[in-house]
Design a protein around this motif. Sequence first.
Motif, mmCIF file in Angstrom:
data_model
loop_
_atom_site.group_PDB
_atom_site.id
_atom_site.type_symbol
_atom_site.label_atom_id
_atom_site.label_comp_id
_atom_site.label_asym_id
_atom_site.label_seq_id
_atom_site.Cartn_x
_atom_site.Cartn_y
_atom_site.Cartn_z
ATOM 1 N N LYS A 28 3.799 23.817 -66.904
ATOM 2 C CA LYS A 28 4.851 23.958 -67.199
ATOM 3 C C LYS A 28 6.518 24.230 -65.923
ATOM 4 O O LYS A 28 5.574 24.666 -65.120
ATOM 5 N N PRO A 29 7.077 23.483 -65.852
ATOM 6 C CA PRO A 29 8.146 23.939 -64.903
ATOM 7 C C PRO A 29 8.558 24.788 -64.293
ATOM 8 O O PRO A 29 8.611 26.346 -65.473
ATOM 9 N N LYS A 30 9.095 25.200 -63.234
ATOM 10 C CA LYS A 30 9.862 26.815 -63.157
ATOM 11 C C LYS A 30 10.856 27.026 -64.066
ATOM 12 O O LYS A 30 11.686 26.227 -64.778
ATOM 13 N N THR A 31 11.055 28.330 -64.808
ATOM 14 C CA THR A 31 12.334 28.462 -65.557
ATOM 15 C C THR A 31 13.758 28.535 -65.351
ATOM 16 O O THR A 31 13.566 29.010 -64.133
ATOM 17 N N GLU A 63 16.453 27.125 -77.586
ATOM 18 C CA GLU A 63 16.340 25.864 -76.217
ATOM 19 C C GLU A 63 17.409 26.021 -75.114
ATOM 20 O O GLU A 63 17.308 25.514 -73.840
ATOM 21 N N LYS A 64 18.539 27.186 -75.256
ATOM 22 C CA LYS A 64 19.406 27.205 -74.235
ATOM 23 C C LYS A 64 18.831 27.924 -74.061
ATOM 24 O O LYS A 64 18.657 28.568 -72.625
ATOM 25 N N VAL A 65 17.167 28.958 -74.117
ATOM 26 C CA VAL A 65 16.839 29.794 -73.125
ATOM 27 C C VAL A 65 15.289 29.327 -72.476
ATOM 28 O O VAL A 65 15.622 28.892 -71.387
ATOM 29 N N ASN A 66 14.625 28.835 -73.532
ATOM 30 C CA ASN A 66 14.079 28.348 -72.798
ATOM 31 C C ASN A 66 12.199 28.724 -72.344
ATOM 32 O O ASN A 66 12.340 28.764 -71.601
ATOM 33 N N VAL A 67 12.670 29.745 -72.110
ATOM 34 C CA VAL A 67 11.439 30.982 -71.850
ATOM 35 C C VAL A 67 9.769 31.017 -72.559
ATOM 36 O O VAL A 67 9.452 31.198 -73.726
ATOM 37 N N PRO A 68 8.865 30.145 -71.958
ATOM 38 C CA PRO A 68 7.361 30.508 -72.498
ATOM 39 C C PRO A 68 7.086 31.913 -72.972
ATOM 40 O O PRO A 68 7.925 33.680 -71.981
ATOM 41 N N ILE A 69 6.579 31.847 -74.172
ATOM 42 C CA ILE A 69 5.715 32.989 -74.902
ATOM 43 C C ILE A 69 4.412 32.711 -73.832
ATOM 44 O O ILE A 69 3.749 31.796 -74.265
ATOM 45 N N LEU A 98 19.798 39.736 -68.248
ATOM 46 C CA LEU A 98 18.315 39.352 -67.589
ATOM 47 C C LEU A 98 17.828 37.793 -67.277
ATOM 48 O O LEU A 98 17.560 37.453 -66.599
ATOM 49 N N LEU A 99 18.397 36.955 -68.403
ATOM 50 C CA LEU A 99 18.266 36.060 -68.887
ATOM 51 C C LEU A 99 19.314 34.943 -67.362
ATOM 52 O O LEU A 99 19.114 33.908 -67.165
ATOM 53 N N GLN A 100 20.350 35.739 -67.133
ATOM 54 C CA GLN A 100 21.288 34.831 -66.624
ATOM 55 C C GLN A 100 20.927 35.309 -65.185
ATOM 56 O O GLN A 100 21.586 34.612 -64.242
ATOM 57 N N THR A 101 20.026 36.413 -64.718
ATOM 58 C CA THR A 101 19.715 37.029 -63.333
ATOM 59 C C THR A 101 18.915 36.498 -62.620
ATOM 60 O O THR A 101 18.603 35.780 -61.770
ATOM 61 N N LEU A 102 18.006 36.185 -63.782
ATOM 62 C CA LEU A 102 16.538 36.424 -63.125
ATOM 63 C C LEU A 102 15.525 34.561 -64.243
ATOM 64 O O LEU A 102 15.990 34.570 -65.007
ATOM 65 N N SER A 103 14.952 33.837 -63.209
ATOM 66 C CA SER A 103 13.992 33.108 -63.880
ATOM 67 C C SER A 103 12.502 33.685 -64.772
ATOM 68 O O SER A 103 12.356 34.149 -63.414
ATOM 69 N N ILE A 104 13.154 34.141 -65.172
ATOM 70 C CA ILE A 104 11.418 34.320 -66.513
ATOM 71 C C ILE A 104 10.252 33.680 -66.913
ATOM 72 O O ILE A 104 10.522 32.601 -67.325
#
Length: 368
Positions: free
Chosen positions: A356-359, A261-267, A228-234
């Motif tokens: 925040k900027p786009k993931t 830090e490699k993922v950096n998806v906001p909670i 999911l993290l590699q396919t979509l901007s979450i």
Amino acid sequence: MTLYPKLIMDALSLVIYPGTKKNLVESEMVADDIRINGMKVSFSLLFPRDTDPFLKSTLKAAEAQIHYSISKDVEVEITPEFKSAPRPEVGKLLPQVKNVIAVSSGKGGVGKSTVSANLAIALAKLGYKVGLLDTDIFGPSMPKMFGVEDARPCAVEKDGRNLIEPIEKYGVKLLSIGFFVDPNTATLWRGGMATSALKQLIADADWGDLDYFILDTPPGTSDIHLTLLQTLSITGAVIVTTPQKVALADARKGIDMYRNEKVNVPILGLVENMAYFTPAELPENKYYIFGKDGGKNLAKELEAPLLAQLPIVQSICENGDEGTPAATKVDTITGQSFLSLAQAVVTVVNRRNKEKPKTKIVEVHNGD
């Protein structure tokens, strides 16, 4: 012996294509290019896409049927052609989807799928365009929760591609691997097969214009999350937990995954499910069966919003089992709880998008 096109078409009308369960002629797969030269015949078969799982077996079956019906001496040359335009590359998928929300939990049994289903329905009740993808490949539950276990998504042609059309119910577009497997049989897939199926449900489906695309993710951290993290901007993650210490410890792991830090998806925030029990006959009473304010305290510790504290109500479970989730009944206390959760999610998403900027989509290099 003289060959002519009708002989070939008659033979091909006896070959069933598993993708449509009709013969090749009825499926309109035989291209208008049959060429005959003595005992040599060549033609093209049209397949939906180059990754068609029935490609090789269909080509062999067509050749074998010509040999069986006409003569073993016929030289057969079949060229596969593909109707479908190529899948857009990662980064250009789902251009009409505004926000992608991952609903996660560190462990199973905390009600994550229940929260996902009711959040999606509540957002639709608020007037938003909503899609829900059940990404739990090994334990899909959404078809049952939405009461659509017997539904089978159809294919629709759009922009030169054959796309899966999501099932629509309660104002939500829904897809789940559960629509494509036997519900009474365990899904025994290797990781690669599971992630491939998941990518198809994302990239090869007609999701269209959505305000919110909810991902009901499997418990814990796994290959599915990485896909999911590699396919979509979450846009952000909603973490579901219960007040018990063991659930809170697992929730921390889930939060760590998104904050890596490699993922950096906001909670976006935490949902404390099963926060307390209120008996129907004593609506003013609250009994903290699993401890009090565990999720609230964790949210404070991690500086993340507490989006909701949802009670244990027997009807929430029953409604999910019956295919009528609690959020469909807005005149009930539980229905109102999920509407409040949806409004809280809208608020935090709007704030996140302003601040925040786009993931970025996670890139994984060899050796990582």
